[in-house]
Design a protein around this motif. Structure first.
Motif, PDB file in Angstrom:
ATOM      1  N   ALA A  90       0.405  -2.803   4.025  1.00  0.00           N
ATOM      2  CA  ALA A  90      -0.478  -1.788   4.131  1.00  0.00           C
ATOM      3  C   ALA A  90      -1.901  -2.173   4.292  1.00  0.00           C
ATOM      4  CB  ALA A  90      -0.347  -0.972   3.260  1.00  0.00           C
ATOM      5  N   ALA A  91      -2.114  -3.050   3.823  1.00  0.00           N
ATOM      6  CA  ALA A  91      -3.527  -3.768   3.512  1.00  0.00           C
ATOM      7  C   ALA A  91      -3.868  -4.649   4.665  1.00  0.00           C
ATOM      8  CB  ALA A  91      -3.864  -4.503   2.160  1.00  0.00           C
ATOM      9  N   PHE A  92      -2.980  -5.495   4.928  1.00  0.00           N
ATOM     10  CA  PHE A  92      -3.362  -6.686   5.930  1.00  0.00           C
ATOM     11  C   PHE A  92      -2.777  -6.610   7.148  1.00  0.00           C
ATOM     12  CE2 PHE A  92      -4.115  -8.298   1.489  1.00  0.00           C
ATOM     13  CZ  PHE A  92      -5.443  -8.349   1.602  1.00  0.00           C
ATOM     14  N   VAL A  93      -1.826  -5.767   7.518  1.00  0.00           N
ATOM     15  CA  VAL A  93      -1.319  -5.430   8.675  1.00  0.00           C
ATOM     16  C   VAL A  93      -1.862  -4.194   9.349  1.00  0.00           C
ATOM     17  CG1 VAL A  93       0.727  -5.399  10.101  1.00  0.00           C
ATOM     18  CG2 VAL A  93       0.589  -7.046   8.330  1.00  0.00           C
ATOM     19  N   ILE A  94      -1.271  -2.873   8.665  1.00  0.00           N
ATOM     20  CA  ILE A  94      -1.522  -1.680   9.165  1.00  0.00           C
ATOM     21  C   ILE A  94      -2.983  -1.500   9.163  1.00  0.00           C
ATOM     22  CG2 ILE A  94      -1.465   0.882   8.597  1.00  0.00           C
ATOM     23  CD1 ILE A  94       1.382  -0.434   9.244  1.00  0.00           C
ATOM     24  N   HIS A  95      -3.981  -1.803   7.950  1.00  0.00           N
ATOM     25  CA  HIS A  95      -5.226  -1.690   8.279  1.00  0.00           C
ATOM     26  C   HIS A  95      -6.004  -2.864   8.323  1.00  0.00           C
ATOM     27  CE1 HIS A  95      -4.717   2.392   6.754  1.00  0.00           C
ATOM     28  NE2 HIS A  95      -3.895   2.067   5.901  1.00  0.00           N
ATOM     29  N   LEU A  96      -5.613  -3.979   9.024  1.00  0.00           N
ATOM     30  CA  LEU A  96      -6.344  -5.227   9.046  1.00  0.00           C
ATOM     31  C   LEU A  96      -7.793  -5.005   9.589  1.00  0.00           C
ATOM     32  CD1 LEU A  96      -6.308  -8.255   9.100  1.00  0.00           C
ATOM     33  CD2 LEU A  96      -5.329  -8.131  11.350  1.00  0.00           C
ATOM     34  N   SER A  97      -7.911  -4.166  10.697  1.00  0.00           N
ATOM     35  CA  SER A  97      -9.190  -4.330  11.470  1.00  0.00           C
ATOM     36  C   SER A  97      -9.882  -2.942  10.628  1.00  0.00           C
ATOM     37  CB  SER A  97      -9.015  -3.854  12.769  1.00  0.00           C
ATOM     38  OG  SER A  97      -8.116  -2.703  13.201  1.00  0.00           O
ATOM     39  N   ASP A  98      -9.355  -2.326   9.804  1.00  0.00           N
ATOM     40  CA  ASP A  98     -10.080  -1.007   9.005  1.00  0.00           C
ATOM     41  C   ASP A  98     -11.061  -1.690   8.078  1.00  0.00           C
ATOM     42  OD1 ASP A  98      -8.823   0.698  10.509  1.00  0.00           O
ATOM     43  OD2 ASP A  98      -7.341   1.235   9.003  1.00  0.00           O
ATOM     44  N   PRO A  99     -12.194  -0.891   7.765  1.00  0.00           N
ATOM     45  CA  PRO A  99     -13.253  -1.590   6.914  1.00  0.00           C
ATOM     46  C   PRO A  99     -12.591  -1.237   5.499  1.00  0.00           C
ATOM     47  CG  PRO A  99     -13.695   0.883   7.599  1.00  0.00           C
ATOM     48  CD  PRO A  99     -12.665   0.434   8.441  1.00  0.00           C
ATOM     49  N   ILE A 100     -13.267  -2.294   4.695  1.00  0.00           N
ATOM     50  CA  ILE A 100     -12.691  -2.449   3.345  1.00  0.00           C
ATOM     51  C   ILE A 100     -12.518  -1.326   2.626  1.00  0.00           C
ATOM     52  CG2 ILE A 100     -14.972  -2.647   1.961  1.00  0.00           C
ATOM     53  CD1 ILE A 100     -11.721  -4.603   1.232  1.00  0.00           C
ATOM     54  N   GLY A 101     -13.142   0.086   2.843  1.00  0.00           N
ATOM     55  CA  GLY A 101     -13.064   1.408   2.368  1.00  0.00           C
ATOM     56  C   GLY A 101     -11.601   1.953   2.659  1.00  0.00           C
ATOM     57  N   LYS A 102     -11.192   1.313   3.640  1.00  0.00           N
ATOM     58  CA  LYS A 102      -9.863   2.152   3.957  1.00  0.00           C
ATOM     59  C   LYS A 102      -8.615   1.482   3.605  1.00  0.00           C
ATOM     60  CE  LYS A 102      -7.587   4.880   7.094  1.00  0.00           C
ATOM     61  NZ  LYS A 102      -7.539   6.241   6.978  1.00  0.00           N
ATOM     62  N   LYS A 103      -8.819   0.118   3.310  1.00  0.00           N
ATOM     63  CA  LYS A 103      -7.836  -0.864   2.673  1.00  0.00           C
ATOM     64  C   LYS A 103      -7.772  -1.049   1.353  1.00  0.00           C
ATOM     65  CE  LYS A 103      -9.366  -4.112   5.715  1.00  0.00           C
ATOM     66  NZ  LYS A 103      -9.024  -5.311   6.502  1.00  0.00           N
ATOM     67  N   GLU A 104      -8.945  -0.673   0.708  1.00  0.00           N
ATOM     68  CA  GLU A 104      -9.172  -0.973  -0.773  1.00  0.00           C
ATOM     69  C   GLU A 104      -7.796  -0.167  -1.725  1.00  0.00           C
ATOM     70  OE1 GLU A 104     -12.559   0.242  -3.206  1.00  0.00           O
ATOM     71  OE2 GLU A 104     -12.746   2.055  -1.754  1.00  0.00           O
ATOM     72  N   LYS A 105      -7.485   0.856  -1.303  1.00  0.00           N
ATOM     73  CA  LYS A 105      -6.485   1.525  -2.086  1.00  0.00           C
ATOM     74  C   LYS A 105      -5.195   0.557  -2.172  1.00  0.00           C
ATOM     75  CE  LYS A 105      -6.251   5.861  -1.257  1.00  0.00           C
ATOM     76  NZ  LYS A 105      -5.832   7.223  -0.936  1.00  0.00           N
ATOM     77  N   ALA A 106      -4.901   0.021  -1.085  1.00  0.00           N
ATOM     78  CA  ALA A 106      -3.387  -0.709  -0.890  1.00  0.00           C
ATOM     79  C   ALA A 106      -3.754  -2.007  -1.396  1.00  0.00           C
ATOM     80  CB  ALA A 106      -3.152  -0.899   0.608  1.00  0.00           C
ATOM     81  N   ILE A 107      -5.039  -2.604  -1.558  1.00  0.00           N
ATOM     82  CA  ILE A 107      -5.388  -3.818  -2.185  1.00  0.00           C
ATOM     83  C   ILE A 107      -5.427  -3.498  -3.838  1.00  0.00           C
ATOM     84  CG2 ILE A 107      -7.188  -5.438  -2.624  1.00  0.00           C
ATOM     85  CD1 ILE A 107      -7.980  -5.210   0.472  1.00  0.00           C
ATOM     86  N   LEU A 108      -5.690  -2.572  -4.200  1.00  0.00           N
ATOM     87  CA  LEU A 108      -5.647  -2.198  -5.549  1.00  0.00           C
ATOM     88  C   LEU A 108      -4.131  -2.069  -6.140  1.00  0.00           C
ATOM     89  CD1 LEU A 108      -8.700   0.281  -6.143  1.00  0.00           C
ATOM     90  CD2 LEU A 108      -8.420  -1.855  -7.116  1.00  0.00           C
ATOM     91  N   TYR A 109      -3.455  -1.605  -5.543  1.00  0.00           N
ATOM     92  CA  TYR A 109      -1.844  -1.573  -5.748  1.00  0.00           C
ATOM     93  C   TYR A 109      -1.431  -2.652  -5.552  1.00  0.00           C
ATOM     94  CZ  TYR A 109      -1.761   3.760  -5.470  1.00  0.00           C
ATOM     95  OH  TYR A 109      -1.935   5.174  -5.693  1.00  0.00           O
ATOM     96  N   LEU A 110      -1.845  -3.486  -4.715  1.00  0.00           N
ATOM     97  CA  LEU A 110      -1.418  -4.941  -4.755  1.00  0.00           C
ATOM     98  C   LEU A 110      -1.655  -5.725  -5.883  1.00  0.00           C
ATOM     99  CD1 LEU A 110       0.073  -7.175  -2.992  1.00  0.00           C
ATOM    100  CD2 LEU A 110      -2.202  -7.587  -1.930  1.00  0.00           C
ATOM    101  N   ILE A 111      -2.697  -5.635  -6.213  1.00  0.00           N
ATOM    102  CA  ILE A 111      -3.142  -6.117  -7.480  1.00  0.00           C
ATOM    103  C   ILE A 111      -2.477  -5.931  -8.641  1.00  0.00           C
ATOM    104  CG2 ILE A 111      -5.179  -6.477  -9.123  1.00  0.00           C
ATOM    105  CD1 ILE A 111      -7.047  -6.606  -6.537  1.00  0.00           C
ATOM    106  N   CYS A 112      -2.222  -4.433  -8.850  1.00  0.00           N
ATOM    107  CA  CYS A 112      -1.426  -4.259 -10.047  1.00  0.00           C
ATOM    108  C   CYS A 112      -0.083  -4.467  -9.878  1.00  0.00           C
ATOM    109  CB  CYS A 112      -1.505  -2.626  -9.887  1.00  0.00           C
ATOM    110  SG  CYS A 112      -3.017  -1.753 -10.300  1.00  0.00           S
ATOM    111  N   TYR A 113       0.634  -4.513  -8.830  1.00  0.00           N
ATOM    112  CA  TYR A 113       2.168  -4.946  -8.716  1.00  0.00           C
ATOM    113  C   TYR A 113       2.250  -6.361  -8.977  1.00  0.00           C
ATOM    114  CZ  TYR A 113       2.996  -0.294  -7.435  1.00  0.00           C
ATOM    115  OH  TYR A 113       3.250   1.207  -7.446  1.00  0.00           O
ATOM    116  N   VAL A 114       1.185  -7.268  -8.514  1.00  0.00           N
ATOM    117  CA  VAL A 114       1.145  -8.812  -8.549  1.00  0.00           C
ATOM    118  C   VAL A 114       1.148  -8.773 -10.153  1.00  0.00           C
ATOM    119  CG1 VAL A 114      -0.173 -10.885  -8.331  1.00  0.00           C
ATOM    120  CG2 VAL A 114       0.380  -9.415  -6.442  1.00  0.00           C
TER     121      VAL A 114
END
Length: 129
Positions: free
Chosen positions: A86-110
């Motif tokens: 979601a963060a680095f394929v689907i929203h790759l070219s989007d600004p950070i604000g668009k992908k930050e939710k996926a990154i936060l979930y990613l951090i939680c799950y890691v």
């Protein structure tokens, strides 16, 4: 001075919070299984139906296991993969604000993958018995 260790409580809060909030993304996608034809984003080139099923595993099934603390480390893997895509394929070219939710979930799950479920879980209960 505080001497009580709240790590297990913190893990419970992290599991319930991240898993429960992930449901808000996954549950609405369940209805897409009953559409004909299934139309869903296919960022990995595996087909719309397969992409939807993999997403539902990462956003519904895995978070359910994470919330209850059953096979938690194993359950974190599809959630991690789903949020990475979601963060680095689907929203790759989007600004950070668009992908930050996926990154936060990613951090939680890691973190959940690395640390485990804690004692307030099915996994933790099995260790005590």
């Amino acid at each position: 001075m505080m001497t009580k260790n709240f790590n297990d409580l913190a893990l419970l809060i992290l599991r319930i919070g991240s898993g429960g909030l992930m449901f808000t993304h996954g549950i609405p996608k369940v209805s897409k299984l009953f559409e004909t034809p299934i139309k869903f984003s296919d960022p990995l080139g595996v087909g719309d139906t397969t992409s939807l099923i993999l997403t539902l595993i990462g956003e519904v099934v895995a978070p359910l296991f994470i919330i209850i603390g059953f096979k938690t480390k194993l359950a974190a893997i599809p959630a991690i993969i789903t949020m990475f895509v979601a963060a680095f394929v689907i929203h790759l070219s989007d600004p950070i604000g668009k992908k930050e939710k996926a990154i936060l979930y990613l951090i939680c799950y890691v973190v959940i993958f690395l640390v485990g479920a804690g004692k307030y879980s099915i996994d933790g209960f099995k260790k005590r018995t």
